[in-house]
Motif scaffolding. Sequence first.
Motif, PDB file in Angstrom:
ATOM      1  N   ILE A  63       0.983  -1.322  -0.078  1.00  0.00           N
ATOM      2  CA  ILE A  63       0.099  -0.059   0.150  1.00  0.00           C
ATOM      3  C   ILE A  63       0.800   1.177  -0.157  1.00  0.00           C
ATOM      4  CG2 ILE A  63      -0.129   0.174   2.422  1.00  0.00           C
ATOM      5  CD1 ILE A  63      -3.112   1.011   2.021  1.00  0.00           C
ATOM      6  N   SER A  64       0.607   2.280  -0.678  1.00  0.00           N
ATOM      7  CA  SER A  64       1.323   3.091  -0.835  1.00  0.00           C
ATOM      8  C   SER A  64       0.539   4.456  -0.624  1.00  0.00           C
ATOM      9  CB  SER A  64       1.519   3.586  -2.373  1.00  0.00           C
ATOM     10  OG  SER A  64       2.214   4.765  -2.663  1.00  0.00           O
ATOM     11  N   ARG A  65       0.701   5.445   0.358  1.00  0.00           N
ATOM     12  CA  ARG A  65       0.020   6.615   0.536  1.00  0.00           C
ATOM     13  C   ARG A  65       0.888   7.739   1.276  1.00  0.00           C
ATOM     14  NH1 ARG A  65      -3.128   4.792   6.182  1.00  0.00           N
ATOM     15  NH2 ARG A  65      -1.142   3.404   6.853  1.00  0.00           N
ATOM     16  N   ALA A  66       0.666   9.040   1.026  1.00  0.00           N
ATOM     17  CA  ALA A  66       1.579  10.065   1.498  1.00  0.00           C
ATOM     18  C   ALA A  66       3.058   9.786   1.416  1.00  0.00           C
ATOM     19  CB  ALA A  66       1.250  10.153   3.036  1.00  0.00           C
ATOM     20  N   GLY A  67       3.486   9.294   0.359  1.00  0.00           N
ATOM     21  CA  GLY A  67       4.894   9.154   0.103  1.00  0.00           C
ATOM     22  C   GLY A  67       5.666   8.150   0.652  1.00  0.00           C
ATOM     23  N   VAL A  68       4.691   7.071   1.129  1.00  0.00           N
ATOM     24  CA  VAL A  68       5.405   5.823   1.917  1.00  0.00           C
ATOM     25  C   VAL A  68       4.619   4.538   1.305  1.00  0.00           C
ATOM     26  CG1 VAL A  68       5.944   4.622   4.070  1.00  0.00           C
ATOM     27  CG2 VAL A  68       5.733   7.245   4.132  1.00  0.00           C
ATOM     28  N   GLN A  69       5.601   3.818   1.163  1.00  0.00           N
ATOM     29  CA  GLN A  69       5.160   2.416   0.627  1.00  0.00           C
ATOM     30  C   GLN A  69       5.376   1.218   1.642  1.00  0.00           C
ATOM     31  OE1 GLN A  69       5.396   1.612  -3.704  1.00  0.00           O
ATOM     32  NE2 GLN A  69       4.848  -0.330  -3.306  1.00  0.00           N
ATOM     33  N   GLU A  70       4.505   0.308   1.897  1.00  0.00           N
ATOM     34  CA  GLU A  70       4.548  -0.600   2.777  1.00  0.00           C
ATOM     35  C   GLU A  70       4.139  -1.952   2.129  1.00  0.00           C
ATOM     36  OE1 GLU A  70       4.373  -0.088   7.328  1.00  0.00           O
ATOM     37  OE2 GLU A  70       3.085   1.703   6.505  1.00  0.00           O
TER      38      GLU A  70
END
Length: 366
Positions: A63-70
């Motif tokens: 998941i990618s959101r607010a410039g961070v991907q996990e």
Amino acid sequence: MLSHFDDYLVHQTSAPVLHPVNGDPAFYERYYATGFARDASAHFGFGLSVYPNTGIVDAALSISRAGVQESIFVSDHLPAGQRVSQAGPVRVEVLDPMKRLRVVIDETDGVAADLTYVAQSVPLEEQRLIRMRGTTTASDRTRFVQFGAWEGTITLDGESIDVGGWHGVRDRSWGVRRQATAEDVRSPDVKPIHAVWSVMHFPDDFLQVTLHEAPDGVGHARLAMQADRLSANEVSPDGQLKRTDDVSVSISYSPGTRRPATAKIDIGPRGPLEFTIEVDPKQTFQMKGLGYFHSDRPHGFDHGGLSVLRERWEIDELDPLRKDTVHAQQLSIFRRSDGVEGVGLFEHVAMGPHEPSGLPGGLGAP
């Protein structure tokens, strides 16, 4: 080896169902799915693949959101004599073929999910893609794509992310594919590929564009398909589509990268579709988050049994010209020349030379 599938009238060859006709170790079957917020603020992807000739099953959620991907990656050995859609704590359930699909991740390393995909379009069958590298088959696969919506939640370290109402796209593919496998990733060579895969949700319909070109710009596959918005009970495998192979894509790259800053898709006038689409990227999803060209989690790699890895990236800190990062999706706003606006994904990978785009060999910027 026999299985319970052999009691059904589904055989296409004289062999038992579990015996692939093709003995290539790169033969695979895959579920892929993605979902994205209607305001283009967040984006998740999922994949589960089976490699029957090597006995491997692997899966990933990212998941990618607010410039961070996990991401979480899971790999396991296939149970003997079975073709299962499960890798450890991750499983796919076909609730109603081509209408409803469920993705479940039992809590593992702080990640859990219970997601249901509900179809809103007929399946869109792509052209069979055949790509050769000299005498080696790089791709020989069939794929269909389908648009829909999501219900359910993803849980990250106790935070519950409700994806209810998020736009969805899923695909199902099978055949031979070496791209992003361990064989490809660990080769010192950069294997040429230039591809665009774009899926768009518009208010009343859906559009998919697929483009695969050789280094000189000659197309391996080139197709645009438009499907009407339906309810799940209206979906059938042989529904009507508008299609044309009169498609071209022009990309303006961000300076010093192979990452699109903007793009334009021209469709028609040959065939039933004729319009231009302007692509306005909003955020990035690294495809290595699903194992594509990942140095440690390439598709189909044998980790010796059940293996789990969780990773996190600050996307702006990644070098976009590395082999494992050049392949990306961009959550984008799409503006059609008839004034209609939609949201969707613009996926692009460009490795090696591509004369029409001015791309040099290797991974250098244009």
